[in-house]
Enzyme design. Structure first.
Site, PDB file in Angstrom:
ATOM      1  N   HIS A   1       0.812  -1.209   0.000  1.00  0.00           N
ATOM      2  CA  HIS A   1       0.000   0.000   0.000  1.00  0.00           C
ATOM      3  C   HIS A   1       0.848   1.264   0.000  1.00  0.00           C
ATOM      4  CE1 HIS A   1      -3.572  -2.317   0.588  1.00  0.00           C
ATOM      5  NE2 HIS A   1      -4.320  -1.324   0.989  1.00  0.00           N
ATOM      6  N   HIS A 103      -3.730  -4.728   8.537  1.00  0.00           N
ATOM      7  CA  HIS A 103      -3.999  -4.010   7.295  1.00  0.00           C
ATOM      8  C   HIS A 103      -3.347  -2.616   7.320  1.00  0.00           C
ATOM      9  CE1 HIS A 103      -6.752  -3.760   3.644  1.00  0.00           C
ATOM     10  NE2 HIS A 103      -6.133  -2.594   3.670  1.00  0.00           N
ATOM     11  N   HIS A 183      -6.974   5.863   6.456  1.00  0.00           N
ATOM     12  CA  HIS A 183      -5.808   5.760   5.583  1.00  0.00           C
ATOM     13  C   HIS A 183      -4.955   7.026   5.721  1.00  0.00           C
ATOM     14  CE1 HIS A 183      -8.303   2.669   3.710  1.00  0.00           C
ATOM     15  NE2 HIS A 183      -7.263   2.278   2.996  1.00  0.00           N
TER      16      HIS A 183
END
Length: 290
Positions: A1, A103, A183
């Protein structure tokens, strides 16, 4: 990511580990829970193993998430399903090493004290030192073990007084809120603050009674690392409501050349249709002016 170039020419990478030996003897491949530092030739310099640093068994947020929006391979038929207590190993939302318990979706570097800041979508935002010790945690209080609970930031008002917040993150008589399934936790060195994109899934560790009560926002925090407090300085997007709600991906980042925030609401309408309705907006710093 994500990856981050460091001042010394090295890079921070978000990774996973193959053939990881768990304490119970099982050998698994981990999921989005390793931070690597490599030099300019790709040689390994340092490793932050979040399974050892954090708590892979904490499930407070995961229990509240919409299973249709864990990552981009969205299963629109999964509405109403709950977190599996013993999910299969692999890229499945669940607790324990070998599942998608962390995550990590952004990694930042703070040169002032040689630490990293990570956004863990399923846990919160963390600052961690070279010694692999957690410096602070930005997340609601529910579900942390005693060691990590001592690192939680306390929300305060503009006068520095603690807010009345419950363990789920609901703060009375205040606009303050934590990020949920967030995020892009990035520093704004010019302002001494931290920004993140608060996707908003599982807000206050629950699902709202009506789906259209969900919203996403960009948010900026001021953190006092000595007092372990956090103050919300600015937010944008809450009043846009469900039309701009982006359950996955998305980003906000300060633009020093224009003194503005660039915000990408990436996945609006994701859960209603095959095509999303993304929006890219630039907002004058500290305002609601687009």
């Amino acid at each position: 990511h994500d990856m981050k170039a460091l001042p010394n020419g090295h890079y921070l990478l978000r990774a996973a580990k193959q053939n990881y030996h768990r304490p119970d003897g099982k050998v698994v491949n981990t999921v989005r829970d390793q931070i690597l530092e490599v030099d300019e030739y790709g040689r390994l310099v340092d490793v932050w193993d979040l399974n050892r640093i954090l708590d892979p068994l904490r499930d407070s947020l995961m229990k509240a998430l919409d299973p249709r929006a864990v990552c981009l391979n969205v299963d629109l038929q999964a509405k109403g399903n709950e977190l599996e207590p013993d999910a299969p190993f692999g890229d499945h939302m669940g607790v324990g090493t070998g599942r998608n318990w962390a995550h990590v979706n952004s990694v930042e570097y703070d040169a002032s004290d040689d630490t990293i800041i990570i956004s863990s979508r399923h846990q919160g935002v963390f600052k961690i030192g070279r010694d692999k010790q957690v410096k602070w945690i930005l997340a609601p209080r529910k579900g942390w073990n005693s060691q990590l609970a001592s690192k939680l930031l306390t929300p305060v008002n503009t006068d520095g007084k603690p807010l009345d917040c419950d363990e789920n993150g609901v703060c009375q008589h205040s606009d303050f809120d934590f990020g949920y399934a967030q995020h892009a936790a990035y520093l704004v060195p010019q302002k001494g603050t931290l920004t993140l994109f608060d996707n908003g899934d599982g807000r206050h560790l629950a699902q709202p009674f009506f789906a259209n009560q969900k919203y996403s926002r960009a948010v900026e925090y001021q953190i006092d690392e000595q007092k372990l407090t956090v103050q919300q300085r600015w937010e944008f997007g809450k009043d846009k409501g469900y039309d701009w709600y982006s359950p996955v991906t998305s980003i906000v980042r300060y633009q020093p050349d224009t003194d503005s925030m660039l915000i990408f609401f990436a996945t609006g309408k994701l859960l209603e249709q095959e095509l999303t309705e993304p929006r890219l907006v630039e907002v004058k710093y500290g305002t609601q002016q687009i």
